[in-house]
Motif scaffolding. Structure first.
Motif, PDB file in Angstrom:
ATOM      1  N   GLY A  67       3.949  -1.847 -27.036  1.00  0.00           N
ATOM      2  CA  GLY A  67       3.072  -2.499 -27.671  1.00  0.00           C
ATOM      3  C   GLY A  67       3.064  -4.118 -27.558  1.00  0.00           C
ATOM      4  N   ARG A  68       4.202  -4.399 -26.160  1.00  0.00           N
ATOM      5  CA  ARG A  68       4.243  -5.792 -26.268  1.00  0.00           C
ATOM      6  C   ARG A  68       4.259  -6.159 -24.654  1.00  0.00           C
ATOM      7  NH1 ARG A  68       8.946  -9.824 -27.961  1.00  0.00           N
ATOM      8  NH2 ARG A  68       8.577 -11.412 -26.263  1.00  0.00           N
ATOM      9  N   THR A  69       3.534  -7.023 -24.414  1.00  0.00           N
ATOM     10  CA  THR A  69       3.446  -7.654 -22.798  1.00  0.00           C
ATOM     11  C   THR A  69       4.047  -8.986 -22.593  1.00  0.00           C
ATOM     12  OG1 THR A  69       1.227  -8.382 -23.152  1.00  0.00           O
ATOM     13  CG2 THR A  69       1.556  -6.182 -22.413  1.00  0.00           C
ATOM     14  N   ASP A  70       4.125 -10.025 -23.508  1.00  0.00           N
ATOM     15  CA  ASP A  70       4.389 -11.302 -23.424  1.00  0.00           C
ATOM     16  C   ASP A  70       6.194 -11.312 -23.065  1.00  0.00           C
ATOM     17  OD1 ASP A  70       4.504 -10.638 -26.076  1.00  0.00           O
ATOM     18  OD2 ASP A  70       5.342 -12.540 -26.479  1.00  0.00           O
ATOM     19  N   HIS A  71       6.315 -12.020 -21.909  1.00  0.00           N
ATOM     20  CA  HIS A  71       7.631 -12.265 -21.420  1.00  0.00           C
ATOM     21  C   HIS A  71       8.500 -11.178 -21.308  1.00  0.00           C
ATOM     22  CE1 HIS A  71       6.161 -16.200 -23.460  1.00  0.00           C
ATOM     23  NE2 HIS A  71       6.487 -16.447 -22.220  1.00  0.00           N
ATOM     24  N   ILE A  72       7.991 -10.018 -20.970  1.00  0.00           N
ATOM     25  CA  ILE A  72       8.804  -8.786 -21.001  1.00  0.00           C
ATOM     26  C   ILE A  72       9.964  -8.877 -20.202  1.00  0.00           C
ATOM     27  CG2 ILE A  72       7.403  -7.373 -19.722  1.00  0.00           C
ATOM     28  CD1 ILE A  72       8.797  -6.499 -22.954  1.00  0.00           C
ATOM     29  N   GLY A  73       9.686  -9.391 -19.007  1.00  0.00           N
ATOM     30  CA  GLY A  73      10.548  -9.450 -17.921  1.00  0.00           C
ATOM     31  C   GLY A  73      11.922 -10.011 -18.156  1.00  0.00           C
ATOM     32  N   VAL A  74      11.927 -10.942 -19.385  1.00  0.00           N
ATOM     33  CA  VAL A  74      13.373 -11.566 -19.513  1.00  0.00           C
ATOM     34  C   VAL A  74      14.336 -10.463 -20.044  1.00  0.00           C
ATOM     35  CG1 VAL A  74      12.425 -13.807 -20.500  1.00  0.00           C
ATOM     36  CG2 VAL A  74      12.734 -11.907 -22.182  1.00  0.00           C
ATOM     37  N   LEU A  75      13.907  -9.207 -20.361  1.00  0.00           N
ATOM     38  CA  LEU A  75      14.831  -8.205 -20.650  1.00  0.00           C
ATOM     39  C   LEU A  75      15.620  -7.986 -19.332  1.00  0.00           C
ATOM     40  CD1 LEU A  75      12.895  -5.946 -22.969  1.00  0.00           C
ATOM     41  CD2 LEU A  75      14.691  -7.249 -23.695  1.00  0.00           C
ATOM     42  N   ARG A  76      14.885  -8.043 -18.040  1.00  0.00           N
ATOM     43  CA  ARG A  76      15.516  -7.648 -16.981  1.00  0.00           C
ATOM     44  C   ARG A  76      16.691  -9.003 -16.784  1.00  0.00           C
ATOM     45  NH1 ARG A  76      13.596  -7.716 -10.419  1.00  0.00           N
ATOM     46  NH2 ARG A  76      15.863  -6.820  -9.983  1.00  0.00           N
ATOM     47  N   GLY A  77      16.287 -10.226 -17.002  1.00  0.00           N
ATOM     48  CA  GLY A  77      17.057 -11.361 -16.949  1.00  0.00           C
ATOM     49  C   GLY A  77      18.477 -11.244 -17.808  1.00  0.00           C
ATOM     50  N   LEU A  78      17.961 -10.878 -19.007  1.00  0.00           N
ATOM     51  CA  LEU A  78      19.209 -10.647 -19.797  1.00  0.00           C
ATOM     52  C   LEU A  78      19.959  -9.881 -19.421  1.00  0.00           C
ATOM     53  CD1 LEU A  78      17.095 -11.069 -23.186  1.00  0.00           C
ATOM     54  CD2 LEU A  78      18.916 -12.627 -22.625  1.00  0.00           C
ATOM     55  N   ILE A  79      19.521  -8.743 -19.137  1.00  0.00           N
ATOM     56  CA  ILE A  79      20.450  -7.395 -18.816  1.00  0.00           C
ATOM     57  C   ILE A  79      21.260  -7.909 -17.396  1.00  0.00           C
ATOM     58  CG2 ILE A  79      20.653  -5.121 -18.077  1.00  0.00           C
ATOM     59  CD1 ILE A  79      18.240  -4.577 -19.842  1.00  0.00           C
ATOM     60  N   GLN A  80      20.514  -8.346 -16.535  1.00  0.00           N
ATOM     61  CA  GLN A  80      21.152  -8.475 -15.092  1.00  0.00           C
ATOM     62  C   GLN A  80      22.066  -9.510 -14.705  1.00  0.00           C
ATOM     63  OE1 GLN A  80      18.065  -7.052 -12.412  1.00  0.00           O
ATOM     64  NE2 GLN A  80      19.710  -6.120 -10.889  1.00  0.00           N
ATOM     65  N   THR A  81      21.464 -10.836 -15.523  1.00  0.00           N
ATOM     66  CA  THR A  81      22.513 -11.737 -15.401  1.00  0.00           C
ATOM     67  C   THR A  81      23.496 -11.827 -16.565  1.00  0.00           C
ATOM     68  OG1 THR A  81      20.896 -13.170 -16.621  1.00  0.00           O
ATOM     69  CG2 THR A  81      20.883 -13.239 -14.124  1.00  0.00           C
TER      70      THR A  81
END
Lengths: 158, 414
Positions: free
Chosen positions: B373-387
């Motif tokens: 149910g959320r679409t805003d800034h969802i990509g930061v999860l990739r950033g948080l995990i991968q960096t």
């Protein structure tokens, strides 16, 4: 000389003029929720950080797009979403490690900063020069790009 | 020097483009098995809904892209590889020599051992040919049974629902999208789909499909619950497996896919693999995994090509991630969404509004996430995990409110 957005959080007062200018120019409404730049507020520290796409060289969004709907604007360096080709699959929204490509359920397309064809409204609207549009070589974006390089790897070393 | 790529999906096409840029003078040959320009399977559901025409699925939109970049695109099915002679044999009897080879043959749908899957109104939804077949049957109001509510099944479900069919989804496991969602999230997706008029049967198996004799609903679908559902069309989406059968006898090491190292090299000299057929390093576990998703396919293709062209580019491993739209409810999963042993987690669940966020930690780093149910800034999860962002104080803030992911990312990275 290609330009890019330079963001200096130290100068930001959190007035949100950038968000209003962005949403008005792109979506014809004064609605920060529709802005492609977002000012994060850290009230405990009295700190405001304007945040948007850095038009990074890796361009995960562009590469991950399965239908070639995100392309490079060679004049500005911006990665542009073509609404006529975007199918709304949202893969770019998880591929971008900065979270700066977002899905708009109203249109069924994704939205990201396109540098307003080289005249970014956010920079024009900023009263304190926290957002400027300057020669790409000396912007703080290098910091963010270096950060980006830690994601994913696969950087050619030769 | 001739680079040969087997496969014309996202991994193959990305590799061809990358090779061309990295090494402008050599020959690049890309062999596709289907009689179409290279296209994206991911875009097929949008042909089903009518949003795009078939051309909208093509991976490159500029006319003459492959000719203009001196990428020779030929059609054929590769039958075998001879690594000693460095040649491929195609099913039509012809041969293709290579200096360096990339295998990017993708995956194919699995056919479960159920009687009746060969009947005329039973189809996979994998190729453009399948798509044309489904369009013939999936008219408004038609009774359609979808076997499988995994990731791919759910994407197809969305498209079928939009066509206005009377849809029943049958899933053998106890929840929807079991490989990308825990029980809480999977159940929310199910409840949402039911409010949108889709019949969802979990913990249910199709035991048999038979001809009914009826003109409209030509099929009867038998379930292990004892029920029988009439169907005009059955769509089968019960998983995929890597297309690696043809490498048998080449001496190449395989498990679920072709085993590749951090340079995307197989165990055989000068042969690389990428995409759904490759079992490469997994960022989250350090082990080897097939991550059959678009972002991994293009990362693999690009990295394999750089290494083939003599520009060493080690790969840190793919992050398992998915984004899904189930009839309007958008979900995403990243990395170790099911957590690690002894790790903390944060969870915010709002059943009434179909919003959910769960973060999995290893110390003060996020290693996995699941959101609904959320679409805003969802990509930061990739950033948080991968960096591997050390969260410091922000871990406690996220434990209290896991929706603050973007704030945490900006605060810790800027």
């Amino acid at each position: 000389m290609q330009k890019s957005l330079n963001i200096d959080p130290e100068k930001c007062t959190g007035c949100l003029q950038c968000e209003l200018a962005c949403s008005y120019d792109n979506e014809s409404v004064f609605n920060p929720a529709k802005s492609r730049i977002k000012v994060f507020s850290f009230h405990e520290k009295g700190r405001f950080v304007p945040y948007t796409c850095t038009q990074c060289d890796e361009a995960w969004c562009m590469h991950a797009c399965p239908v070639d709907a995100i392309t490079l604007d060679k004049a500005t360096g911006a990665k542009i979403v073509h609404d006529n080709l975007c199918v709304g699959c949202k893969v770019c929204t998880i591929a971008c490690p900065f979270g700066t490509v977002n899905y708009n359920a109203d249109t069924g397309k994704v939205v990201k900063c396109d540098l307003c064809e080289g005249e970014p409204e956010c920079a024009k609207a900023c009263p304190t020069d926290a957002i400027t549009y300057v020669d790409a070589n000396w912007t703080g974006l290098d910091k963010m790009r270096a950060w980006a390089e830690k994601t994913d790897a696969g950087q050619a070393t030769a | 020097m001739t680079y040969v790529i087997i496969g014309a999906g996202p991994a193959g096409v990305t590799a061809a483009d990358t090779l061309r840029k990295a090494d402008p003078s050599t020959d690049v040959v890309m062999i596709g098995s289907e009689p179409e320009p290279p296209y994206s399977r991911m875009a097929i559901p949008y042909v089903l809904t009518g949003l795009i025409k078939e051309e909208g699925t093509y991976l490159r939109k500029d006319d003459g892209h492959y000719d203009a970049n001196a990428i020779q695109y030929r059609q054929g099915i590769v039958a075998s590889i001879d690594p000693a002679k460095k040649t491929l044999k195609l099913e039509d009897g012809s041969e293709q020599a290579y200096s360096k080879l990339l295998i990017a043959t993708g995956a194919s749908p699995v056919k479960p051992p159920v009687e009746g899957l060969d009947l005329p109104a039973v189809h996979h939804c994998w190729t453009l040919e399948d798509c044309r077949n489904i369009i013939k049957y999936a008219d408004k109001g038609a009774d359609v049974v979808l076997m499988g509510a995994g990731f791919i099944g759910c994407i197809i479900m969305e498209a079928l629902a939009e066509r206005g069919v009377n849809l029943t989804v049958v899933e053998a496991l106890d929840r929807m999208v079991p490989r990308m969602m825990n029980e809480a999230a999977g159940n929310m997706v199910k409840a949402w789909c039911e409010t949108k008029g889709v019949n969802v049967l979990t913990s249910t198996k199709v035991t048999k499909i038979e001809a009914s004799g009826d003109k409209q609903d030509t099929l009867k679908v038998d379930l292990d619950s004892g029920d029988q559902i009439p169907a005009h069309l059955v769509v089968v989406a019960t998983g995929v497996k890597s297309n690696i059968g043809f490498v048998e006898g080449s001496g190449m090491k395989t498990e679920e896919g072709i085993l590749v190292d951090e340079f995307m090299r197989s165990s055989v000299d000068d042969i690389y693999a990428a995409g759904d057929c490759a079992q490469g390093p997994d960022f989250s576990t350090g082990a080897w995994a097939v991550h059959a998703v678009q972002p991994t396919a293009v990362d693999h293709g690009r990295i394999a090509a750089l290494n083939m062209a003599g520009k060493p580019a080690p790969y840190k491993g793919s992050l398992n991630m998915n984004v899904l739209d189930t009839v309007g409810l958008i979900s995403a999963s990243f990395g170790k969404w099911d957590g690690i042993k002894g790790g903390d987690h944060a969870e915010a669940i709002d059943t009434d509004n179909f919003r959910y966020m769960r973060l999995e930690f290893d110390g003060d780093k996020i290693v996995g996430a699941l959101s609904l149910g959320r679409t805003d800034h969802i990509g930061v999860l990739r950033g948080l995990i991968q960096t591997e962002v050390p969260l410091g104080d922000w871990k406690q803030k996220l434990m209290a409110d896991p929706h603050l992911i973007a704030d945490a990312y900006v605060a810790c990275s800027q």
